[in-house]
Design a protein around this motif. Structure first.
Motif, PDB file in Angstrom:
ATOM      1  N   ASP A   1      -3.949  -8.591 -18.450  1.00 57.98           N
ATOM      2  CA  ASP A   1      -5.241  -8.216 -17.875  1.00 57.98           C
ATOM      3  C   ASP A   1      -5.826  -9.468 -17.220  1.00 57.98           C
ATOM      4  O   ASP A   1      -5.175 -10.513 -17.169  1.00 57.98           O
ATOM      5  CB  ASP A   1      -6.177  -7.587 -18.908  1.00 57.98           C
ATOM      6  CG  ASP A   1      -6.522  -8.510 -20.061  1.00 57.98           C
ATOM      7  OD1 ASP A   1      -6.621  -9.744 -19.859  1.00 57.98           O
ATOM      8  OD2 ASP A   1      -6.703  -8.006 -21.181  1.00 57.98           O
ATOM      9  N   ALA A   2      -7.031  -9.363 -16.724  1.00 56.59           N
ATOM     10  CA  ALA A   2      -7.645 -10.466 -15.978  1.00 56.59           C
ATOM     11  C   ALA A   2      -7.837 -11.727 -16.831  1.00 56.59           C
ATOM     12  O   ALA A   2      -7.963 -12.826 -16.290  1.00 56.59           O
ATOM     13  CB  ALA A   2      -8.980 -10.024 -15.392  1.00 56.59           C
TER      14      ALA A   2
ATOM     15  N   ASP B   1       4.526  -6.551  -2.816  1.00 55.78           N
ATOM     16  CA  ASP B   1       3.297  -6.876  -3.545  1.00 55.78           C
ATOM     17  C   ASP B   1       2.878  -5.699  -4.412  1.00 55.78           C
ATOM     18  O   ASP B   1       2.680  -4.593  -3.917  1.00 55.78           O
ATOM     19  CB  ASP B   1       2.198  -7.215  -2.542  1.00 55.78           C
ATOM     20  CG  ASP B   1       1.016  -7.907  -3.166  1.00 55.78           C
ATOM     21  OD1 ASP B   1       0.869  -7.855  -4.399  1.00 55.78           O
ATOM     22  OD2 ASP B   1       0.236  -8.502  -2.416  1.00 55.78           O
TER      23      ASP B   1
ATOM     24  N   ARG C   1       0.073  -5.726  -6.294  1.00 55.09           N
ATOM     25  CA  ARG C   1      -1.350  -5.827  -6.665  1.00 55.09           C
ATOM     26  C   ARG C   1      -2.092  -4.511  -6.478  1.00 55.09           C
ATOM     27  O   ARG C   1      -3.029  -4.217  -7.219  1.00 55.09           O
ATOM     28  CB  ARG C   1      -2.038  -6.953  -5.897  1.00 55.09           C
ATOM     29  CG  ARG C   1      -2.243  -6.646  -4.455  1.00 55.09           C
ATOM     30  CD  ARG C   1      -2.848  -7.784  -3.710  1.00 55.09           C
ATOM     31  NE  ARG C   1      -2.383  -7.653  -2.344  1.00 55.09           N
ATOM     32  CZ  ARG C   1      -2.965  -8.185  -1.327  1.00 55.09           C
ATOM     33  NH1 ARG C   1      -4.021  -8.931  -1.503  1.00 55.09           N
ATOM     34  NH2 ARG C   1      -2.500  -7.998  -0.126  1.00 55.09           N
ATOM     35  N   PHE C   2      -1.669  -3.687  -5.530  1.00 58.59           N
ATOM     36  CA  PHE C   2      -2.318  -2.389  -5.334  1.00 58.59           C
ATOM     37  C   PHE C   2      -2.018  -1.462  -6.512  1.00 58.59           C
ATOM     38  O   PHE C   2      -2.888  -0.746  -6.983  1.00 58.59           O
ATOM     39  CB  PHE C   2      -1.896  -1.755  -4.008  1.00 58.59           C
ATOM     40  CG  PHE C   2      -2.193  -2.648  -2.829  1.00 58.59           C
ATOM     41  CD1 PHE C   2      -3.505  -2.852  -2.418  1.00 58.59           C
ATOM     42  CD2 PHE C   2      -1.174  -3.297  -2.163  1.00 58.59           C
ATOM     43  CE1 PHE C   2      -3.788  -3.691  -1.345  1.00 58.59           C
ATOM     44  CE2 PHE C   2      -1.449  -4.137  -1.096  1.00 58.59           C
ATOM     45  CZ  PHE C   2      -2.761  -4.335  -0.687  1.00 58.59           C
TER      46      PHE C   2
ATOM     47  N   LEU D   1      -1.265  -2.555  -9.521  1.00 57.23           N
ATOM     48  CA  LEU D   1      -1.979  -3.182 -10.638  1.00 57.23           C
ATOM     49  C   LEU D   1      -3.440  -2.750 -10.665  1.00 57.23           C
ATOM     50  O   LEU D   1      -3.962  -2.315 -11.694  1.00 57.23           O
ATOM     51  CB  LEU D   1      -1.854  -4.702 -10.519  1.00 57.23           C
ATOM     52  CG  LEU D   1      -2.530  -5.543 -11.570  1.00 57.23           C
ATOM     53  CD1 LEU D   1      -1.928  -5.306 -12.936  1.00 57.23           C
ATOM     54  CD2 LEU D   1      -2.407  -7.009 -11.194  1.00 57.23           C
ATOM     55  N   GLN D   2      -4.100  -2.837  -9.525  1.00 53.42           N
ATOM     56  CA  GLN D   2      -5.504  -2.437  -9.439  1.00 53.42           C
ATOM     57  C   GLN D   2      -5.682  -0.957  -9.763  1.00 53.42           C
ATOM     58  O   GLN D   2      -6.616  -0.566 -10.465  1.00 53.42           O
ATOM     59  CB  GLN D   2      -6.063  -2.754  -8.049  1.00 53.42           C
ATOM     60  CG  GLN D   2      -6.184  -4.233  -7.802  1.00 53.42           C
ATOM     61  CD  GLN D   2      -6.426  -4.565  -6.332  1.00 53.42           C
ATOM     62  OE1 GLN D   2      -6.391  -3.698  -5.458  1.00 53.42           O
ATOM     63  NE2 GLN D   2      -6.651  -5.837  -6.049  1.00 53.42           N
ATOM     64  N   ASP D   3      -4.760  -0.131  -9.258  1.00 54.08           N
ATOM     65  CA  ASP D   3      -4.834   1.302  -9.529  1.00 54.08           C
ATOM     66  C   ASP D   3      -4.672   1.582 -11.021  1.00 54.08           C
ATOM     67  O   ASP D   3      -5.417   2.379 -11.597  1.00 54.08           O
ATOM     68  CB  ASP D   3      -3.741   2.035  -8.734  1.00 54.08           C
ATOM     69  CG  ASP D   3      -3.822   3.540  -8.880  1.00 54.08           C
ATOM     70  OD1 ASP D   3      -4.842   4.126  -8.455  1.00 54.08           O
ATOM     71  OD2 ASP D   3      -2.864   4.123  -9.422  1.00 54.08           O
TER      72      ASP D   3
ATOM     73  N   TRP E   1      -5.293  -0.459 -13.569  1.00 55.74           N
ATOM     74  CA  TRP E   1      -6.479  -0.930 -14.284  1.00 55.74           C
ATOM     75  C   TRP E   1      -7.659   0.030 -14.080  1.00 55.74           C
ATOM     76  O   TRP E   1      -8.381   0.317 -15.019  1.00 55.74           O
ATOM     77  CB  TRP E   1      -6.852  -2.334 -13.847  1.00 55.74           C
ATOM     78  CG  TRP E   1      -5.994  -3.406 -14.455  1.00 55.74           C
ATOM     79  CD1 TRP E   1      -5.138  -3.279 -15.519  1.00 55.74           C
ATOM     80  CD2 TRP E   1      -5.906  -4.763 -14.036  1.00 55.74           C
ATOM     81  NE1 TRP E   1      -4.535  -4.487 -15.775  1.00 55.74           N
ATOM     82  CE2 TRP E   1      -4.977  -5.412 -14.884  1.00 55.74           C
ATOM     83  CE3 TRP E   1      -6.500  -5.494 -13.018  1.00 55.74           C
ATOM     84  CZ2 TRP E   1      -4.660  -6.765 -14.756  1.00 55.74           C
ATOM     85  CZ3 TRP E   1      -6.182  -6.838 -12.895  1.00 55.74           C
ATOM     86  CH2 TRP E   1      -5.270  -7.458 -13.751  1.00 55.74           C
ATOM     87  N   GLN E   2      -7.828   0.513 -12.856  1.00 56.10           N
ATOM     88  CA  GLN E   2      -8.922   1.466 -12.596  1.00 56.10           C
ATOM     89  C   GLN E   2      -8.755   2.743 -13.398  1.00 56.10           C
ATOM     90  O   GLN E   2      -9.725   3.351 -13.818  1.00 56.10           O
ATOM     91  CB  GLN E   2      -9.008   1.795 -11.103  1.00 56.10           C
ATOM     92  CG  GLN E   2      -9.580   0.676 -10.272  1.00 56.10           C
ATOM     93  CD  GLN E   2      -9.498   0.971  -8.778  1.00 56.10           C
ATOM     94  OE1 GLN E   2      -8.923   1.968  -8.345  1.00 56.10           O
ATOM     95  NE2 GLN E   2     -10.080   0.092  -7.980  1.00 56.10           N
TER      96      GLN E   2
ATOM     97  N   ARG F   1       0.830  -1.204   0.000  1.00 55.25           N
ATOM     98  CA  ARG F   1       0.000   0.000   0.000  1.00 55.25           C
ATOM     99  C   ARG F   1       0.871   1.262   0.000  1.00 55.25           C
ATOM    100  O   ARG F   1       0.553   2.252  -0.656  1.00 55.25           O
ATOM    101  CB  ARG F   1      -0.936   0.005   1.197  1.00 55.25           C
ATOM    102  CG  ARG F   1      -2.045  -1.020   1.072  1.00 55.25           C
ATOM    103  CD  ARG F   1      -3.002  -0.953   2.265  1.00 55.25           C
ATOM    104  NE  ARG F   1      -3.965  -2.011   2.223  1.00 55.25           N
ATOM    105  CZ  ARG F   1      -5.062  -2.013   1.465  1.00 55.25           C
ATOM    106  NH1 ARG F   1      -5.315  -0.993   0.685  1.00 55.25           N
ATOM    107  NH2 ARG F   1      -5.894  -3.036   1.496  1.00 55.25           N
TER     108      ARG F   1
END
Length: 160
Positions: free
Chosen positions: A109-110, A75, A77-78, A80-82, A84-85, A46
């Motif tokens: 992508d997913a 990690d 993933r945070f 990555l999510q940001d 993609w959003q 984070r």
């Protein structure tokens, strides 16, 4: 004195070759990373996103190469999510099957078909992925095991 990720190597041995010393340092730093509690690792991921959101290059980047967490790495993933959003294109590095020591970047992508490389690391399947040359990537994020006071990593993939 407490032992942390930011302290010098546990047992530096002067008689080691530079390559051996690097291997020892990498081994010790990996051991420290693996010993982090899940809550500490989550907090670090984070915090990484928070730091990136302060970076103009990250905010402007349209195409970003990341890595997926492996072997105690921070990690992503945070991030990555940001990305993609914010509708940014995300790429992952893949070991080039015909050019040892080289990486290729593949769109992620997913729905991306994944496989494991020779080191057991998850990566997009080279046969099916959309490849993107490094020169067309706005920002490339590399995992680091350790670096010196000048920020030198010690080695880099031939791709860069």
């Amino acid at each position: 004195m407490t032992d942390s990720l930011f302290s010098p190597p546990l047992n530096p041995t002067p008689e080691l070759t530079t390559a051996d010393a690097r291997k020892q340092l990498r081994r010790e730093m990996r051991q420290k990373r693996r010993s982090l509690m899940p809550s500490e690792a989550n907090r670090a991921g984070r915090h990484l996103l928070k730091q990136f959101r302060r970076c103009p290059e990250y905010l402007r980047a349209s195409r970003v190469a990341l890595y997926l967490k492996n072997d105690g790495e921070i990690d992503t993933r945070f991030l990555l999510q940001d990305l993609w959003q914010r509708k940014r294109e995300v790429l992952l590095p893949v070991l080039h099957p015909l050019r040892p020591g080289h990486l290729v970047f593949i769109r992620y992508d997913a729905r991306t078909k994944m496989t494991r490389n020779r080191f057991g690391i998850a990566e997009p399947d080279f046969r099916y992925g959309v490849k993107v040359s490094a020169r067309f990537i706005s920002l490339i994020c590399l995992p680091l095991v350790a670096f010196d006071a000048r920020g030198k990593r010690g080695c880099r993939p031939c791709t860069l």
